[in-house]
Design a protein around this motif. Sequence first.
Motif, short mmCIF file in Angstrom:
data_model
loop_
_atom_site.label_atom_id
_atom_site.label_comp_id
_atom_site.label_asym_id
_atom_site.label_seq_id
_atom_site.Cartn_x
_atom_site.Cartn_y
_atom_site.Cartn_z
N CYS A 3 1.20 -1.24 0.40
CA CYS A 3 -0.26 0.29 -0.02
C CYS A 3 1.12 1.23 0.19
CB CYS A 3 -0.76 0.09 0.95
SG CYS A 3 -1.70 1.66 1.49
N CYS A 6 0.06 3.03 4.16
CA CYS A 6 0.65 2.50 5.04
C CYS A 6 1.21 1.56 4.98
CB CYS A 6 -0.66 2.19 6.12
SG CYS A 6 -1.88 0.12 5.07
N GLN A 8 0.94 -1.42 4.14
CA GLN A 8 0.82 -2.73 4.55
C GLN A 8 0.50 -3.91 2.78
OE1 GLN A 8 -0.95 -4.78 6.98
NE2 GLN A 8 -1.85 -6.36 5.74
N CYS A 17 -6.72 -1.31 0.09
CA CYS A 17 -5.75 -1.71 0.89
C CYS A 17 -7.15 -2.40 1.81
CB CYS A 17 -4.86 -0.50 1.74
SG CYS A 17 -4.11 -1.21 2.97
N CYS A 20 -6.16 0.15 5.50
CA CYS A 20 -6.44 1.32 5.87
C CYS A 20 -7.81 2.11 4.53
CB CYS A 20 -5.20 2.43 5.75
SG CYS A 20 -4.38 2.61 3.43
#
Length: 123
Positions: A3, A6, A8, A17, A20
């Motif tokens: 992502c 963030c 991830q 994502c 988030c």
Amino acid sequence: MFCPKCGQENSDSAVHCGRCGAPMPMTDGRYRQATGMPPATRVAVSNNLVWAILATLFCCLPTGIVAIVYAAQVDGKAAVGDVAGARAAARNAATWCWVSFGLGLFFVLIYAGLVIMTATFGR
Ligand SMILES: [Zn+2]
């Protein structure tokens, strides 16, 4: 694929994502899934710009510039979805490239002929 917001890790086909919810960047794989077509078809029209520039530099300046003008129109037309117009411009660019190469070759041959004539008969 990570992502951008963030960090991830998400699957490559993820649209948002998992942590988030931020929209994930469009990848080639996702574009293909979304449209059923490879992304290359959007910009499949080659603009012949390299050839136009080479023709201008090494062959014939006026006709090479015409080729560059047409080649420069290709990307703009392809970008707005005018594929037919882009193809026509690319074809024109290619045609003017060949005219430039032909004229360039013609002048080179004339020049070479003059040099040889001068060297042979000019004394
Ligand atoms: Zn995220």
